[in-house]
Design a protein around this motif. Structure first.
Motif, short mmCIF file in Angstrom:
data_model
loop_
_atom_site.label_atom_id
_atom_site.label_comp_id
_atom_site.label_asym_id
_atom_site.label_seq_id
_atom_site.Cartn_x
_atom_site.Cartn_y
_atom_site.Cartn_z
N ALA A 131 0.78 -1.10 -0.04
CA ALA A 131 -0.11 -0.03 -0.04
C ALA A 131 0.70 1.34 0.11
O ALA A 131 1.97 1.12 0.40
CB ALA A 131 -0.89 0.14 1.33
N PRO A 132 0.26 2.46 -0.71
CA PRO A 132 1.34 3.56 -0.86
C PRO A 132 1.70 4.16 0.72
O PRO A 132 2.79 4.46 0.82
CB PRO A 132 0.12 4.52 -1.27
CG PRO A 132 -0.77 3.73 -2.15
CD PRO A 132 -0.93 2.54 -1.17
N GLU A 133 1.03 3.93 1.51
CA GLU A 133 1.33 4.46 3.07
C GLU A 133 2.48 3.50 3.45
O GLU A 133 3.54 4.06 4.24
CB GLU A 133 0.14 4.39 4.00
CG GLU A 133 -0.90 5.16 3.68
CD GLU A 133 -1.79 4.82 2.66
OE1 GLU A 133 -3.03 5.45 2.18
OE2 GLU A 133 -1.77 3.57 2.01
N ILE A 134 2.43 2.35 3.31
CA ILE A 134 3.63 1.35 3.54
C ILE A 134 4.91 1.66 2.96
O ILE A 134 5.82 1.82 3.53
CB ILE A 134 3.07 -0.13 3.35
CG1 ILE A 134 1.85 -0.29 4.33
CG2 ILE A 134 4.36 -1.04 3.71
CD1 ILE A 134 1.97 -0.05 5.73
N LEU A 135 4.66 1.90 1.68
CA LEU A 135 5.83 2.18 0.71
C LEU A 135 6.76 3.52 1.25
O LEU A 135 7.68 3.64 1.19
CB LEU A 135 5.54 2.64 -0.71
CG LEU A 135 4.95 1.06 -1.34
CD1 LEU A 135 4.61 1.47 -2.71
CD2 LEU A 135 6.18 0.01 -1.46
N GLU A 136 5.78 4.54 1.59
CA GLU A 136 6.29 5.67 2.21
C GLU A 136 6.89 5.60 3.55
O GLU A 136 8.04 6.21 3.78
CB GLU A 136 5.18 6.86 2.51
CG GLU A 136 5.56 8.22 2.68
CD GLU A 136 4.37 8.96 2.92
OE1 GLU A 136 4.23 9.73 4.00
OE2 GLU A 136 3.54 9.11 1.79
N ALA A 137 6.56 4.59 4.36
CA ALA A 137 7.01 4.31 5.61
C ALA A 137 8.44 3.27 5.67
O ALA A 137 9.14 3.39 6.46
CB ALA A 137 5.96 3.72 6.69
N ALA A 138 8.60 2.67 4.60
CA ALA A 138 9.60 1.85 4.41
C ALA A 138 10.97 2.36 4.04
O ALA A 138 10.95 3.30 3.40
CB ALA A 138 9.23 0.69 3.43
N THR A 139 12.16 1.72 4.68
CA THR A 139 13.41 2.16 4.45
C THR A 139 13.83 1.56 3.38
O THR A 139 14.49 2.16 2.37
CB THR A 139 14.15 2.17 5.60
OG1 THR A 139 13.73 2.53 6.70
CG2 THR A 139 15.67 2.47 5.15
N TRP A 140 13.77 0.14 3.19
CA TRP A 140 13.85 -0.55 2.13
C TRP A 140 12.75 -0.88 1.39
O TRP A 140 11.82 -1.61 1.89
CB TRP A 140 14.74 -1.96 2.61
CG TRP A 140 16.15 -1.55 2.78
CD1 TRP A 140 16.77 -0.29 2.90
CD2 TRP A 140 17.26 -2.56 3.28
NE1 TRP A 140 18.13 -0.55 3.30
CE2 TRP A 140 18.33 -1.93 3.42
CE3 TRP A 140 17.15 -3.89 3.26
CZ2 TRP A 140 19.39 -2.56 4.05
CZ3 TRP A 140 18.22 -4.81 3.55
CH2 TRP A 140 19.48 -3.92 3.97
N ILE A 141 12.51 -0.82 0.00
CA ILE A 141 11.60 -1.58 -0.74
C ILE A 141 11.94 -2.41 -1.53
O ILE A 141 12.98 -2.17 -2.38
CB ILE A 141 10.69 -0.46 -1.57
CG1 ILE A 141 10.02 0.70 -0.61
CG2 ILE A 141 9.65 -0.87 -2.32
CD1 ILE A 141 9.74 1.90 -1.32
N MET A 142 11.37 -3.56 -1.34
CA MET A 142 12.26 -4.80 -2.26
C MET A 142 11.62 -4.69 -3.72
O MET A 142 10.41 -4.14 -3.73
CB MET A 142 11.79 -6.14 -1.53
CG MET A 142 12.09 -6.36 -0.21
SD MET A 142 13.69 -6.62 -0.23
CE MET A 142 14.52 -4.90 0.15
N GLN A 143 12.35 -5.32 -4.62
CA GLN A 143 11.77 -5.20 -5.91
C GLN A 143 10.76 -6.24 -6.28
O GLN A 143 9.91 -6.16 -7.04
CB GLN A 143 13.08 -5.46 -6.97
CG GLN A 143 14.04 -4.73 -6.99
CD GLN A 143 15.24 -4.69 -7.86
OE1 GLN A 143 15.21 -5.78 -8.60
NE2 GLN A 143 16.13 -4.13 -7.93
#
Length: 172
Positions: A131-143
């Motif tokens: 979810a967009p809010e999770i992507l914003e909070a994450a330091t690392w976003i996996m491919q």
């Protein structure tokens, strides 16, 4: 911003959501009401290698599922907490039980119930389709998207950064 090596040096425990991380988020119910989930085998190998390297792995999910308990048993995952719609108190209990500071923990989540935990750990991680809010909070976003190797990608990145990945790659 920390390098991967600096980040990896701090992490001793990975705590993961299930639906949308270890699975693609699909829940299949048959006519008898039996639930099935699909897990990605390379995530399992990564979890085993992570644990063999002396690190910890646990599951924290809002739903209750016999399938999750079975998969956790197959992978010798000792920390399995199911049925926690409010995940942060449960996560804090796990940290206390294992005598970990929040900075030593990586949490992987994909949807809104994961947000409080992501905001309270040393390494917040998300699958690419979170979810967009999770992507914003994450330091690392996996491919990888959920259920397609998120944990494998994370573990490999952490272990490569700490110089331990090749210890678990067969030679010859």
């Amino acid at each position: 911003m920390s390098t991967d090596s600096e980040t990896a040096a701090k992490i001793r425990f990975i705590l993961s959501d299930v639906d949308g991380v270890l699975t693609d988020g699909s829940i299949t119910l048959d006519n008898a009401g039996a639930e099935t989930k699909t897990f990605f085998v390379r995530d399992g190998m990564a979890i085993k290698n992570w644990q063999l390297s002396g690190m910890g792995f646990g599951i924290l999910t809002a739903r209750n599922s016999n399938v999750v308990q079975r998969r956790a048993a197959e992978l010798n995952i000792p920390i399995v907490r199911q049925g926690f719609s409010e995940k942060l108190p449960a996560a804090k209990d796990i940290f206390e039980e294992l005598q970990l500071s929040a900075d030593e923990v990586c949490y992987v989540g994909d949807d809104l119930p994961d947000l409080p935990v992501l905001r309270n750990v040393g390494l917040p991680v998300a699958p690419s389709d979170a979810a967009p809010e999770i992507l914003e909070a994450a330091t690392w976003i996996m491919q990888s998207p959920g259920g397609r190797g998120v944990i494998r990608e994370l573990v490999e990145r952490l272990m490569r950064a700490s110089g331990t990945w090749m210890d678990y790659v067969p030679t010859g």
